[in-house]
Structure formats: structure tokens, C-alpha cells
Design an enzyme around this catalytic site. Structure first.
Site, PDB file in Angstrom:
ATOM      1  N   ASN A 198      -0.908  30.532 -31.312  1.00 33.24           N
ATOM      2  CA  ASN A 198      -1.954  30.994 -32.229  1.00 33.24           C
ATOM      3  C   ASN A 198      -1.753  32.469 -32.594  1.00 33.24           C
ATOM      4  O   ASN A 198      -1.295  33.262 -31.772  1.00 33.24           O
ATOM      5  CB  ASN A 198      -3.331  30.796 -31.587  1.00 33.24           C
ATOM      6  N   HIS A 228       4.217  32.911 -32.068  1.00 33.22           N
ATOM      7  CA  HIS A 228       4.262  32.924 -33.536  1.00 33.22           C
ATOM      8  C   HIS A 228       3.699  34.226 -34.100  1.00 33.22           C
ATOM      9  O   HIS A 228       3.307  34.284 -35.257  1.00 33.22           O
ATOM     10  CB  HIS A 228       3.536  31.702 -34.098  1.00 33.22           C
ATOM     11  N   CYS A 261       7.818  46.171 -39.375  1.00 37.49           N
ATOM     12  CA  CYS A 261       8.739  46.644 -40.415  1.00 37.49           C
ATOM     13  C   CYS A 261       9.905  45.670 -40.522  1.00 37.49           C
ATOM     14  O   CYS A 261      10.512  45.300 -39.519  1.00 37.49           O
ATOM     15  CB  CYS A 261       9.242  48.042 -40.086  1.00 37.49           C
ATOM     16  N   ALA A 274     -11.679  21.171 -26.207  1.00 43.29           N
ATOM     17  CA  ALA A 274     -11.215  22.221 -25.282  1.00 43.29           C
ATOM     18  C   ALA A 274     -12.365  23.066 -24.745  1.00 43.29           C
ATOM     19  O   ALA A 274     -12.384  23.399 -23.554  1.00 43.29           O
ATOM     20  CB  ALA A 274     -10.200  23.111 -25.996  1.00 43.29           C
TER      21      ALA A 274
HETATM   22  P1  OAD Z   1      -1.649  21.247 -34.674  1.00 42.52           P
HETATM   23  O1  OAD Z   1      -2.618  21.267 -35.804  1.00 42.52           O
HETATM   24  O2  OAD Z   1      -0.302  20.684 -34.924  1.00 42.52           O
HETATM   25  O3  OAD Z   1      -2.264  20.426 -33.451  1.00 42.52           O
HETATM   26  C1  OAD Z   1      -3.563  20.675 -32.991  1.00 42.52           C
HETATM   27  C2  OAD Z   1      -3.810  19.784 -31.793  1.00 42.52           C
HETATM   28  O4  OAD Z   1      -5.042  20.170 -31.213  1.00 42.52           O
HETATM   29  C3  OAD Z   1      -3.925  18.292 -32.114  1.00 42.52           C
HETATM   30  O5  OAD Z   1      -3.187  17.554 -31.156  1.00 42.52           O
HETATM   31  C4  OAD Z   1      -5.428  17.992 -31.970  1.00 42.52           C
HETATM   32  O6  OAD Z   1      -5.675  16.700 -31.454  1.00 42.52           O
HETATM   33  C5  OAD Z   1      -5.835  19.021 -30.958  1.00 42.52           C
HETATM   34  N1  OAD Z   1      -7.235  19.466 -31.124  1.00 42.52           N
HETATM   35  C6  OAD Z   1      -7.932  19.639 -32.263  1.00 42.52           C
HETATM   36  N2  OAD Z   1      -9.175  20.099 -32.005  1.00 42.52           N
HETATM   37  C7  OAD Z   1      -9.259  20.210 -30.657  1.00 42.52           C
HETATM   38  C8  OAD Z   1     -10.281  20.610 -29.757  1.00 42.52           C
HETATM   39  N3  OAD Z   1     -11.471  21.016 -30.193  1.00 42.52           N
HETATM   40  N4  OAD Z   1     -10.017  20.566 -28.432  1.00 42.52           N
HETATM   41  C9  OAD Z   1      -8.808  20.149 -27.978  1.00 42.52           C
HETATM   42  N5  OAD Z   1      -7.804  19.759 -28.762  1.00 42.52           N
HETATM   43  C10 OAD Z   1      -8.011  19.789 -30.090  1.00 42.52           C
HETATM   44  O7  OAD Z   1      -1.576  22.750 -34.114  1.00 42.52           O
HETATM   45  P2  OAD Z   1      -0.438  23.404 -33.229  1.00 42.52           P
HETATM   46  O8  OAD Z   1       0.158  22.454 -32.276  1.00 42.52           O
HETATM   47  O9  OAD Z   1      -0.987  24.684 -32.706  1.00 42.52           O
HETATM   48  O10 OAD Z   1       3.177  27.404 -36.705  1.00 42.52           O
HETATM   49  O11 OAD Z   1       0.644  23.764 -34.326  1.00 42.52           O
HETATM   50  C11 OAD Z   1       1.814  24.412 -33.926  1.00 42.52           C
HETATM   51  C12 OAD Z   1       2.327  25.284 -35.026  1.00 42.52           C
HETATM   52  O12 OAD Z   1       2.432  24.525 -36.234  1.00 42.52           O
HETATM   53  C13 OAD Z   1       1.420  26.424 -35.439  1.00 42.52           C
HETATM   54  O13 OAD Z   1       1.519  27.548 -34.587  1.00 42.52           O
HETATM   55  C14 OAD Z   1       1.893  26.756 -36.814  1.00 42.52           C
HETATM   56  C15 OAD Z   1       2.006  25.340 -37.353  1.00 42.52           C
HETATM   57  O14 OAD Z   1       2.925  25.156 -38.343  1.00 42.52           O
HETATM   58  C16 OAD Z   1       3.695  28.096 -37.733  1.00 42.52           C
HETATM   59  O15 OAD Z   1       3.126  28.176 -38.791  1.00 42.52           O
HETATM   60  C17 OAD Z   1       5.015  28.730 -37.442  1.00 42.52           C
END
Ligand code: OAD
Length: 279
Positions: A113, A130, A138, A267
Site C-alpha cells: 500500500n 510499491h 528525483c 480485516a
Molecule cells: P487487490 O485489489 O488485488 O486485492 C485485495 C484483496 O483484499 C482481495 O483478495 C480482497 O478479497 C481482499 N479484501 C478486500 N476487502 C477486504 C477487507 N475489508 N478485509 C480483508 N480483505 C479484504 O489488492 P492488492 O493485492 O493490494 O500495485 O494489489 C496488489 C497491487 O496491485 C497493488 O499494490 C497495486 C495493484 O496493481 C501497483 O499498482 C504497482
């Protein structure tokens, strides 16, 4: 899950506590789901960021430049939403429970995050894979500069209004200028210190994260789809060195080989319930 046991969610919470309790060194690996209850949307859930702003147009530098040239107002809207949501968010009970665990265990937070909420909750060891919206970097000399919440709020305020049809691109550049200002050391161009697709992860954060995962005895994976590499390989790494890996997710279909237990639930409820019992 590794052992394929069928459990109720209460059993899974109890098992998660038992897996984390004996560990001296704990890694928390977090994703967007951790901050969902702070009001920041996730990427891949229904109605998520990538559904409204396709990553090929908004999450790579060439894609974003192309979108800026063709539809500048969409770029304004994307940046405005992201910055507004982050500046309005406060840490939720899960961020706070993770920060409090540091008083009882050695904890390293590895997060995908960019919202700064772990630090704001009080976590001291945070590796931001990230990057963060709270810094500029810069593009020439790598120098970093902190950005305050007030500066980000000002940016969000400037971006509220749709751009005029005439001169939209020039106007947008003017509005975001403080975020792409000249570096005070080398006069190079600065930009938000966040990682786009196709870019390297910050080297220091990545090596520290790998070292923490190699050394931990338990890992709590919270709110991530674990689809984005290289971060997504960290839980498997922890599992391979013998750490117990606990997953908290809202996705009832979440299935991976490296999880020792999966708790399905929000969470902000589940994480405190697991961690506050770890004395
Ligand atoms: P995702 O949107 O891919 O996944 C979010 C996860 O959190 C899913 O598995 C949901 O089921 C779960 N979730 C949603 N709400 C929740 C809650 N209240 N409690 C518990 N779990 C919950 O997000 P990330 O895995 O963080 O990177 O995505 C990874 C990366 O993809 C990000 O950092 C970003 C994105 O592209 C870049 O942009 C480089």
C-alpha cells in the site's frame, strides 16, 4: 491450504492465534484490503480501481502518458480520487492492532500500500514495496523529499473541478506541478515515489522485506490478492523457511499452496481478534 483441513472461521481464528503466538519474529504482508475499511478502494474487487481505471491506461508510465494526451480529464479524475481517498483515510483497528503487536513481538510490516497508514498507526518497521504517496523522488539523482498530508490535500482540492476543454493538458500540468517540481540538488524532475507496473521496486525496501521474510517464524498476510510480483512470492518464501503463514481475506475462494490457515472476514475485525490474543 497446505493441509486441506476443513474448519469454521472461529476455528481458523483460533488456529491463527496459535500459529502467531510462539513466533518471536512476525512479518505482516499487507495489501489494499487492509485499508478498505479506512475508505480506500481495492484494485481487483468488484467496483475496484482497475475496473474504473484500466491498468493498461493508468498503471504504467507509457499508458498514463497516452491517456494524458488523449483524455487528460480522466487522468485528473484518477489522480484526484486516489489522492482524495488517501488523505481522507485514517488507520483502522487492523492497522492499530498490527502496530500494537510491536510492543510484544519483533514485527516487520511489508506493505504494497502507498497510503502511509501503517506508519500513521505507529508501526516502526515498514517496508513499502510499491513506494508511498507521501514522498517525491528525483528521477535523476534519486533524492527523496517528504510530502505532507496538507500538500496532498491541496493537490486533491486543486483537482476537484473538471478540466476546461480548451488547454486541458496545460492546465493539468500546472495543477500537478508541485508533484513534478525540479530537484533542489540536481535540477532533475521529481515525481511521486510510487511504483508503476513495469518499474523496479525500491531496492532497499525489497531487500529488507526479503531478509525479514527469511528470518520470520510467522507471517500474517492481510487483504491482498497476492497476484502482483515480485511481492506475491514473499509468503511462499516465508513458508519455505518454515514460518507459519496466516491469511486474512474477504475472498472465500482464496487458495494458495503456502497458507497454513485462511480466515475469511473483514480485516478491521479479524486482525484485532487474532492479534489481541497474542500476548
Ligand atoms: P487487490 O485489489 O488485488 O486485492 C485485495 C484483496 O483484499 C482481495 O483478495 C480482497 O478479497 C481482499 N479484501 C478486500 N476487502 C477486504 C477487507 N475489508 N478485509 C480483508 N480483505 C479484504 O489488492 P492488492 O493485492 O493490494 O500495485 O494489489 C496488489 C497491487 O496491485 C497493488 O499494490 C497495486 C495493484 O496493481 C501497483 O499498482 C504497482
Amino acid at each position: 491450504m497446505a493441509d486441506g483441513n476443513v474448519m469454521t472461521n472461529d476455528d481458523a481464528v483460533q488456529r491463527a492465534r496459535e500459529m502467531i503466538a510462539p513466533a518471536d519474529r512476525v512479518v505482516v504482508f499487507s495489501g489494499a484490503g487492509l485499508s478498505a475499511e479506512s475508505g480506500i478502494p481495492t484494485f481487483r474487487d468488484e467496483g475496484g480501481i482497475w475496473e474504473r481505471y484500466p491498468p493498461e491506461d493508468f498503471a504504467t508510465v507509457p499508458g498514463l502518458v497516452r491517456t494524458f494526451l488523449v483524455r487528460p480529464d480522466r487522468v485528473r479524475e484518477f489522480v484526484w480520487e486516489a489522492v482524495r481517498d488517501v488523505t481522507q483515510a485514517e488507520p483502522n483497528p487492523a492497522h492499530r492492532a498490527i502496530a500494537e503487536l510491536e510492543q510484544r513481538r519483533s514485527v516487520a510490516v511489508v506493505t504494497q500500500n502507498v497510503d502511509g497508514l501503517h506508519r500513521e498507526a505507529g508501526s516502526k518497521t515498514v517496508h513499502e514495496l510499491h513506494g508511498t504517496l507521501y514522498a517525491l523522488q528525483c528521477t535523476r539523482c534519486g533524492r527523496e523529499l517528504d510530502v505532507s498530508r496538507a500538500e496532498l490535500r491541496d493537490l486533491a482540492d486543486r483537482l476537484v473541478q473538471p478540466l476546461p476543454k480548451l488547454g486541458a493538458r496545460t492546465r493539468l500540468i500546472r495543477l500537478i506541478l508541485p508533484m513534478v517540481r525540479r530537484c533542489a540538488s540536481c535540477r532533475g524532475r521529481m515525481r511521486p515515489a510510487i511504483v508503476f507496473f513495469g518499474e523496479q521496486l525500491p531496492e532497499e525496501a525489497w531487500s529488507a522485506a526479503v531478509a525479514a521474510c527469511r528470518a520470520c517464524q510467522a507471517m500474517l498476510v492481510v487483504g491482498t490478492s497476492a497476484l502482483v510480483h515480485p511481492g506475491a512470492m514473499l509468503p511462499a518464501l516465508a513458508h519455505d523457511v518454515g514460518a507459519k503463514v496466516v491469511v486474512v481475506t474477504l475472498d472465500p475462494t482464496f487458495a494458495v499452496s503456502w497458507a497454513d490457515t485462511i480466515v475469511v472476514g473483514p480485516a478491521a475485525e479479524v486482525v484485532p481478534s487474532i492479534l489481541q490474543a497474542v500476548r
